[in-house]
Write an enzyme that holds these catalytic residues in place. Structure first.
Site: not given
Ligand code: B12
Ligand code: SF4
Ligand code: SF4
Length: 380
Positions: A137, A203
């Site tokens: 994480d 959501c």
């Molecule tokens: C910052 C963070 C958050 C932030 C931002 C979330 C977000 N969506 O980015 C907040 C605080 C909101 C959050 C919330 C949650 N998180 Co969080 N979070 C992180 C963290 C530390 C970094 C994520 C990150 O880099 N975000 C930036 C976005 C841009 O990157 P990404 O979500 O990884 O998305 C990638 C792909 O989806 C893809 N992508 C995204 N959009 C698009 C669009 C297209 C067209 C394409 C091709 C690709 C693509 O590219 C992105 C970059 O590689 C990770 C741990 C880690 N080191 O990765 C945990 C992590 C993602 N979280 C996790 C969890 C469990 C949650 C929650 C469920 C917690 C909860 N119950 O409240 C929620 C879910 C919210 C959600 N729907 O995302 C888990 C997810 C596990 C899984 N099976 O996916 C992680 C991996 C932690 C872990 N080690 O287990 N989180």
């Molecule tokens: S339902 Fe919406 S508010 Fe809740 S974790 Fe997912 S993105 Fe965030």
């Protein structure tokens, strides 16, 4: 090239539910990868809110070889944390907790298994502890992007890594390693979501601004866990009974039909947290907070953060909210301005104008903090 079968078997034997492998390109041109472009756009749009550490770690997220020079492979590990209905708390008296919160802090309980995994790598690959680096994480790693490349699941429209074996309920961990392990295939490139939009529709705040992209500023998980300050007024009613984190977009996903009960080998369930009533939470003191949330991830938001969230839940409890008014009026005089501000909001939301003025009169007269005075003057 190292064949992964034996390694996978030994990693799964440590208690991980998923062990998959991805290759790091030899010439690490991370900026060209589609996920890195998605991350750049996400940051440029301000979707990280005040999580500035994501921007600071951008270069490392884009290029794993900046994390570990000459890294050749990433091992993505998953831990299933699904507890069935037991993990999905909530009725009118019990606030709703994100499923992952009903455990001792997973960062702490998964780390010893990662240490053991390191020793397995040393034995099977003939490397030393300088040749790998692991994270769960908190590291500068795009865990979901690597997990999807390693075929552990697919990137859902809810931005979750959705597993075809475990649904939305995997914690992820990553090990970068100086070795070339034969990569697993990603899932076929077709969309596994198809026309489904259930997560987006579920959501409560419209935080999934486009498929796969979450605006943290609107996300209840961010607001209730990462935001250390006031929760924007416009979002408070939408938070409903969620006291810590949010699973709405994960719960909505039909792929959860494949969810299996967690083996719990690397986790320590804390179901009693879900049994705390709203009254008990509003009455928390530094001592009872420390006792209830010892060793959990929840303790990081501190007593003031949890009381802030409890005030919001109390303000949203509808018909039964009035019973919390005496506790909320007391919290309007709490030592933390953050708690006072949200207690004032909740009292004003529950009580009619005259009653609210009466209940808050003493606190208002003693108030010196501008942000809390603002809440006193504001209409809910
Ligand atoms: C910052 C963070 C958050 C932030 C931002 C979330 C977000 N969506 O980015 C907040 C605080 C909101 C959050 C919330 C949650 N998180 Co969080 N979070 C992180 C963290 C530390 C970094 C994520 C990150 O880099 N975000 C930036 C976005 C841009 O990157 P990404 O979500 O990884 O998305 C990638 C792909 O989806 C893809 N992508 C995204 N959009 C698009 C669009 C297209 C067209 C394409 C091709 C690709 C693509 O590219 C992105 C970059 O590689 C990770 C741990 C880690 N080191 O990765 C945990 C992590 C993602 N979280 C996790 C969890 C469990 C949650 C929650 C469920 C917690 C909860 N119950 O409240 C929620 C879910 C919210 C959600 N729907 O995302 C888990 C997810 C596990 C899984 N099976 O996916 C992680 C991996 C932690 C872990 N080690 O287990 N989180
Ligand atoms: S339902 Fe919406 S508010 Fe809740 S974790 Fe997912 S993105 Fe965030
Ligand atoms: S709810 Fe539907 S759209 Fe959202 S991630 Fe699951 S399958 Fe995809």
């Amino acid at each position: 090239m190292i064949e992964p079968a034996e390694l996978r078997k030994r990693l799964l034997a440590l208690g991980f539910d998923v062990a998959r492998f991805a290759s790091i390109p030899a010439r690490d041109d991370g900026g060209a990868l589609p996920e890195v472009n998605a991350l750049r756009k996400w940051l440029d749009a301000g979707y990280q809110a005040d999580m500035h550490w994501i921007e600071r770690g951008f270069a490392k997220r884009a290029s794993p070889t900046l994390v570990l020079s000459e890294a050749g492979s990433v091992i993505m590990l998953g831990v299933n944390y699904f507890q069935g209905a037991a993990g999905a708390s909530s009725d009118s008296q019990h606030p709703r907790w994100a499923r992952y919160a009903l455990y001792s802090d997973y960062h702490d309980t998964i780390k010893p298994a990662l240490e053991k995994a390191g020793r397995v790598l040393e034995e099977t690959l003939g490397i030393t502890s300088a040749d790998y680096r692991y994270y769960v994480d908190t590291g500068p790693v795009l865990e979901r992007a690597w997990a999807s490349r390693a075929g552990a699941g697919f990137a859902g429209k809810n931005a979750m890594l959705v597993s075809r074996d475990f649904g939305n309920w995997l914690f992820l961990a990553a090990i970068f390693v100086r070795a070339k392990i034969k990569a697993d295939e990603p899932l076929p490139a077709r969309s596994h979501c198809g026309k489904c939009t259930r997560c987006i529709d579920a959501c409560p705040t419209g935080a999934i601004v486009s498929p796969g992209t979450v605006d943290s500023r609107l996300c209840i998980s961010y607001q209730t866990i990462e935001n250390k300050g006031a929760i924007p007024r416009g979002l408070r009613a939408k938070i409903g009974a969620r006291i810590y984190g949010c699973d709405a977009c994960a719960e909505a996903c039909p792929w959860n039909r494949f969810a299996q009960a967690s083996r719990g080998l690397l986790l320590e369930a804390r179901p009693e947290i879900g049994q705390l009533s709203l009254g008990e939470l509003l009455a928390l003191t530094p001592e009872s907070f420390a006792a209830h949330f010892r060793k959990t991830a929840i303790k990081r938001i501190k007593l003031a953060g949890l009381l802030r969230n409890a005030c919001i839940v109390a303000g949203n409890t509808g018909a039964r909210a009035a019973e919390h008014l005496p506790q909320l009026a007391r919290l309007a005089a709490h030592e933390s301005p953050l708690v006072r501000a949200h207690a004032v909001w909740a009292v004003q939301r529950i009580a009619d104008g005259e009653q609210a003025t009466r209940l808050l009169a003493e606190a208002r007269n003693a108030e010196k903090d501008a942000s809390v005075l603002d809440e006193h003057g504001a209409q809910p």
